[in-house]
Enzyme design. Structure first.
Site, PDB file in Angstrom:
ATOM      1  N   SER A 134      44.543  35.681  50.011  1.00  0.00           N
ATOM      2  CA  SER A 134      45.645  36.418  50.293  1.00  0.00           C
ATOM      3  C   SER A 134      45.521  37.072  51.829  1.00  0.00           C
ATOM      4  O   SER A 134      44.684  37.226  52.139  1.00  0.00           O
ATOM      5  CB  SER A 134      45.848  37.876  49.311  1.00  0.00           C
ATOM      6  OG  SER A 134      46.882  38.521  49.665  1.00  0.00           O
TER       7      SER A 134
ATOM      8  N   TYR B 136      42.495  45.566  46.262  1.00  0.00           N
ATOM      9  CA  TYR B 136      42.705  43.924  46.054  1.00  0.00           C
ATOM     10  C   TYR B 136      42.319  43.169  47.375  1.00  0.00           C
ATOM     11  O   TYR B 136      41.742  42.316  47.373  1.00  0.00           O
ATOM     12  CB  TYR B 136      44.491  43.895  45.969  1.00  0.00           C
ATOM     13  CG  TYR B 136      44.870  42.422  45.707  1.00  0.00           C
ATOM     14  CD1 TYR B 136      44.618  41.805  44.814  1.00  0.00           C
ATOM     15  CD2 TYR B 136      45.647  42.163  46.921  1.00  0.00           C
ATOM     16  CE1 TYR B 136      45.275  40.586  44.732  1.00  0.00           C
ATOM     17  CE2 TYR B 136      46.249  40.870  46.650  1.00  0.00           C
ATOM     18  CZ  TYR B 136      45.926  40.142  45.542  1.00  0.00           C
ATOM     19  OH  TYR B 136      46.743  38.825  45.489  1.00  0.00           O
TER      20      TYR B 136
END
Lengths: 437, 245
Positions: free
Chosen positions: B138, B151
């Protein structure tokens, strides 16, 4: 499930809704939603008016539930989630010799939408409506799954086919596919000089697929001139799909003004040689002529447009001619105008089709067009015909029961299925469809 | 050449789009995840669209005992084995701040679970001398941001792991692609505030397959995220720590 607050519109963009949308990606999420916060299901928003809008309320976007769940080559029955696009289904299976027996004018419509609007195609006179080929529907009512079909829960089935989503959320369905020779179409185009000529050509056609494009700006002796397209499915080598194009911005208001449309229509009419012509095309071209131009609805500018579509019985052909006269005299029509002869086939209590002639014309969203469409609606009802909910954005509740004689039977099923009215949409409210008459 | 793909986290919309694209070219698919009912529906869809094999297989990033049977199933197929990793979880940072043990789940889902599986799978791929690993990281892993650093840290760990695995497997002809998507139109981002330049899952899947074909090492998808992240990484820490991006 998170809800997204957003503005959304029907394809005509004249009507808008602000509301909260959920977009489940799994059946389990959809079931949860249906149990905890039942709301009407919407798909690709290809219907023109407000049949798939719920202003100020919630709706469930079904487009991510778009999987093919199984196919039985013995029976030709395919099971699909409601968010599968009909064009996607056609492309996936045509090369293998199967095709959805009924496809509407856009491949972007979802199967759920095809059922809930009981759509028809250019072969309605042969194949009937979409709902007549549905073998089974899995319906969700407050989180409970219910299996319905033409024999099983038949009343509820007939209220669901063409039922505008009012009986529950269609989660998946089994469709009886039709064997086909291939994924090409032999297309014959012929010029038709006037109204009488068009009716007799449509009456006399022996093709599986037949539809007429009408120059709705032509008047006097040329009234009703146009091009008849007749097609048969065949096999052959496809030249490939070609690239889709995009309308990148809202067109200015004069883009579809009277003089532009008249000039375009005259050229479009002469595009086909006087002696006619026959060509072989990939199946998607004649089925979905406008799908390669993405967002073509932007050609009408930000104010959007309305489509008027009615069907009148065969005996009402003269009324239809008078309607076309009014349209031609108004100078308001856009190039998109279609005439077709329909058969009797219909799958549900509120299905649009009836044996007769159907006329569909687009109008830019302007006060004069709104007034004209009101007149056309009254003329349709007077002729014993009806208007199409998937297209309508303007009608009032007054003459709905007259146009849809099975309305009460539909209402009885819907009241059992959704007593709280959680599935009501803007169109259902506008036309008072959930109220007894 | 026959190809069999393990797809971890196959219920996600990006994974579905990739599976569909692979099905279209006749690949075999092992669709792995927790929601078997959902995976079976995707498997049916892939078979209808041309997959030579499509099976739903249980995989839970937090239950390592589910890893070996999945790998064994893949090894039963001949030809090349490939893998695409879509697993990960992103609770709101505020939730993790309030309940620190949540961090472990995030790390297991987004980093250690899939990394351990790839570690177990690597010898089989080395032995066959080919195949591709598409690891979805990501842009959040490129820098720790105040709004999403749990995250982001897990994804950063996964990026580093993939980088090392790439070096190891390159020696035996296996290619590893690190994929860093920006905002993608998935259930994870649906209705979130502040989304912009959102890409469709189909676009991301197409980018991933092109990257595999061209043997790219690290890709951003859509491509412009490379430039956005270049700027974000260049902001000096004394300034960055005051920003709320």
């Amino acid at each position: 499930m998170r809800w997204k607050e957003t503005e959304y519109t029907g394809w005509g963009r004249a009507l808008r809704a602000r509301g909260r949308l959920a977009r489940p990606e799994r059946l389990s999420t959809l079931i949860e939603l249906s149990a905890e916060s039942p709301a009407p299901a919407i798909g690709m928003l290809r219907s023109y008016g407000d049949v798939a809008l719920n202003s100020g309320g919630r709706a469930i976007d079904m487009t991510r539930l778009d999987r093919i769940l199984g196919f039985d080559p013995e029976s030709g029955i395919v099971e699909v989630e409601a968010g599968v696009n009909i064009g996607d289904l056609g492309l996936t299976f045509a090369a293998r010799g199967w095709i959805p027996p009924v496809m509407p004018g856009t491949g972007f419509a979802t199967i759920g939408g095809c059922i809930a609007n009981d759509v028809h195609g250019k072969n309605h006179h042969v194949a009937g409506s979409f709902g007549q080929h549905v073998a089974e529907i899995t319906l969700l009512q407050n989180g409970r799954r219910k299996t319905i079909g033409p024999e099983r829960n038949a009343g509820l089935f007939r209220a669901t086919v063409g039922g505008l989503g009012q009986t529950g959320v269609i989660a998946s369905a089994k469709i009886r596919m039709m064997p086909c020779k291939g994924d090409m179409m032999v297309l014959t185009e012929r010029r038709i000089d006037d109204w009488e000529g068009f009716l007799s050509a449509l009456d006399g056609t022996r093709a599986d697929y037949a539809v007429g494009w009408i120059d709705a700006t032509a008047r006097g002796g040329a009234l009703g001139r146009g091009i008849l397209e007749e097609g048969e499915i065949t096999s052959g080598i496809s030249p490939g799909r070609g690239r889709a194009r995009e309308v990148p911005f809202d067109a200015p208001h004069w883009a579809l003004s009277g003089p532009v449309v008249r000039a375009f229509n005259a050229a479009y009419f002469r595009r086909v040689p006087a002696a006619g012509r026959t060509s072989v095309k990939p199946i998607t071209a004649p089925f979905f002529p406008l799908d390669r131009l993405h967002n073509w609805n932007r050609l009408y500018g930000r104010r959007g447009f309305h489509q008027f579509q009615c069907v009148v019985p065969l005996a009402g052909a003269d009324s239809l001619r008078r309607m076309l006269e009014r349209i031609a005299d108004s100078g308001l029509a856009s190039p998109l105008a279609v005439l077709k002869r329909m058969g009797e086939g219909r799958g549900g209590y509120l299905s649009f089709p009836m044996e007769g002639y159907t006329l569909a014309v687009d109008f830019p969203n302007r006060p004069a067009a709104v007034t004209l469409i009101g007149k056309l609606e009254r003329m349709s009802a007077d002729a014993g015909g009806r208007i199409y909910f998937a297209k309508d954005s303007l009608a009032g509740p007054e003459r709905v029961a007259e146009m849809y004689p099975d309305h009460q039977r539909w209402l009885k099923e819907v009241r059992k299925a959704d007593p709280e009215g959680a599935l009501i949409t803007d169109l259902v409210r506008r036309l008072g469809l959930r109220e007894a008459r | 050449m026959k190809e069999t793909w393990i797809i971890l986290g196959a219920s996600s919309s990006m994974a579905r789009a990739l599976a569909r694209a692979l099905a279209g070219r006749g690949a075999g698919l092992l669709l792995a995840g927790r929601d078997l009912e959902d995976l079976r529906r995707t498997a049916a869809d892939c078979l209808a669209r041309g997959a030579s094999l499509a099976e739903a297989i249980r995989f839970d990033a937090r239950r390592p005992e589910t890893f070996a049977p999945l790998i064994a199933r893949a090894e039963r197929e001949d030809g090349m084995i490939s893998a695409a990793v879509f697993v990960g979880s992103m609770p709101e940072q505020a939730a993790v701040d309030a309940d620190p043990p949540l961090l472990e789940g995030v790390v297991q889902d987004s980093f250690t679970g899939p990394a351990r599986l790839l570690q177990m799978l690597a010898p089989a791929m080395e032995a066959r001398g080919g195949g591709t690993i598409l690891g979805v990281g990501s842009v959040a892993g490129d820098r720790g941001r105040v709004g999403n650093y749990a995250y982001g840290a897990a994804k950063a760990g996964f990026h580093t792991y993939l980088s090392g695995l790439r070096s190891r497997l390159a020696r035996s002809g296996v290619h590893v692609v690190t994929v860093k998507p920006g905002f993608v139109d998935t259930a994870m981002t649906w209705g979130l505030e502040g989304m912009f330049l959102v890409a469709s899952p189909e676009k991301v899947a197409a980018d991933m397959l092109r990257a595999a074909e061209r043997r790219r090492n690290v890709i951003y998808t859509p491509f412009f995220w490379r430039w956005i992240m270049l700027i974000i990484r260049a902001i000096p820490e004394p300034l960055f720590k005051r920003l709320s991006i």
